[in-house]
Design a protein around this motif. Structure first.
Motif: not given
Lengths: 196, 196, 196, 196
Positions: A84-87, A15-20
């Motif tokens: 990897w998704l956080s990148l 949720a955070i990755v998608i939003t930032i």
């Protein structure tokens, strides 16, 4: 309960990755329609990455449904996937701000490739721990989509030096292929339930 | 449980969207009261968007209460809604930093319009899957507010070239209209319970 | 379950508010110990706000424990509280970057005051809906701390023009006063349980 | 349920801390491979901190599993731990952007040391409240790893003025030591279950 907290943490990170990612769409200084024009590639990259992260969340959700016990290796394989998704926001921003320049397209594909491999490792660990008669093993089967995706990513990376749009087409193709939720798991789950 | 994770993910995204909006209120360099003056339109836009996102969270919460099974289409319709809501911080920032310039007001209304359409699609999918005798179908009924909102948004977008404040009035009007929590669902739920 | 989602959303917002505050501690350009010196007031403000938000989360947690049904007004009173708390990172940053200048101290106190009022409204709504014989009503009692806090905030705001440190003392005093978790609710809950 | 909300809040903070760290990897202006070169130390620091936060989340998860009742002191000891972990993105960014300069390495180690102490306090409070016959007390035992870590951090801090890489080695050593999930708690839990 262990599983619940793993899901909650993964949901939180996704949720955070998608939003930032949206923070990469910087507010322009002017207030005319023309001032939004340079943002078009940024927004397009955002849409593509949003869909990718949606697919990952969706499939992660289905996969975790079949997990009965979270072991140490599963926990770390999950963190590896989240790494990897956080990148993704970084590569999305780089690609968008440079109007899909070849090298940025290649890195974007590279991160997607690594995420796909991380997903594959996680999936195999779950299958291994739950046995080939487990729900996930049956549902995944020959895992055609899972095996085709890395090939398409590699083709996308290779073709970005010819033309960015060919590369983009490969990435969009993978997204479309996965957009359909993983019916296999849903169906297998239903079959299991109807047997019991 | 499937539903639980969808709710948790939506709550996460909405909580982040609502909170990163505050990052648009940039700390001013001076330390006098006068240094806060340029922030007034930014804070006003923040308040309006905060209320809008609160309304969406609130109604989303009530709507999901009536859902029994989360299907693939519902999942993607929900992500579609979150996509438009994730753009609210961007348009809020653009509107606030440009002191409600016409074009920024139009885009703000445009994103709200898209979110309203996405909400409408999600609502209809849920009704469709649960039948016209389902709780949501009964609660929504003729959906007067849901049908009026897009019209008011379009009027807001159209009027921003005449005067930004007329446009703002339309957006505030929609917010006020929805501020009252969706009693219809609450009431219908209670009736259902009292029958059983 | 309704309550669960309200708690989850509040936890989400508070967790994000507490964490994005850290973004105000900007990475300095140099790499010597001296380069960290200008950050001291920023870090001190961060610590104070971290404790305040911790107190709010803690008391919110205890208060929600006593809630049986979440009504529309409770939901909006909760969002109203979250609104003021969401402004804490902004005022913390402003205060820290301006080395506790009077006006920044006043605004900091002002936001804390508004949050205290919002908390008071939420508390009273819960008591009202659950009756004076409810757990919260008994636990809160005469609400000495709740009534003293706004007075101390106002004293803090008033004194910042004399000396920033007197003002800071008032704010620290309120924090210390609340740092002790709300034993009243815990004790009343235990009494209730031992009776049943 | 009390415990559930503490876990949810901690998960939220950790998920956000882990994700906002990625914001320190700033999108470079150029679009060539060479433009990514200055990011190498930033990405390396990100990986190290990601692993550290993963370890903390993992062990926190196991530790909380053994908690039966959340008291005020446990709640605040937990917030104290989250405070130090919330500073990890800042020190990670400072270290990465300054190419592992000695002082930045020392501060990084200092924050890790404080987090380790905070974890130790939290652990001891839980053991104290649940008795030496509690699951955590048995599982932790002599707590070899917990006692060795601070020593290694101090060695890391001390050696950074000799050579940054020696210092880095100490930090990596601690991470590797903890990377193995806390089998002790898992094993003790299983034994407890097999007895009952």
């Amino acid at each position: 309960m262990q599983k619940g907290r793993l899901e909650a943490f993964s949901d939180g990170v996704l949720a955070i990755v998608i939003t930032i990612m949206v923070l990469e769409i910087k507010v322009p200084h002017g207030h005319e329609l023309a001032d939004l024009k340079p943002l078009i590639p940024v927004v397009l990259s955002y849409i593509l990455s949003f869909i990718y992260l949606g697919i990952y969340w969706n499939n992660h959700h289905h996969m975790m449904h079949t997990v009965k016990r979270v072991s140490g290796p599963i926990l770390w394989a999950n963190l590896h996937l989240l790494f990897w998704l956080s990148l993704v926001p970084f590569v999305t921003g780089w690609m968008g701000e440079n109007n899909f320049a070849p090298m940025t397209m290649a890195l974007y594909g590279g991160i997607l490739l690594m995420a796909a491999i991380a997903y594959f490792i996680l999936q195999n660990l779950i299958i291994q721990e739950h046995g080939t008669e487990g729900i996930l093993a049956k549902a995944v089967g020959s895992d055609f989509k899972g095996k085709l995706s890395p090939i398409l990513y590699i083709l996308g990376i290779a073709s970005c030096w010819i033309n960015s749009w060919i590369s983009a087409l490969f990435y969009i193709l993978v997204a479309l292929m996965w957009l359909i939720p993983d019916k296999r798991i849903e169906r297998t789950l239903e079959e299991e339930e109807s047997i019991n």
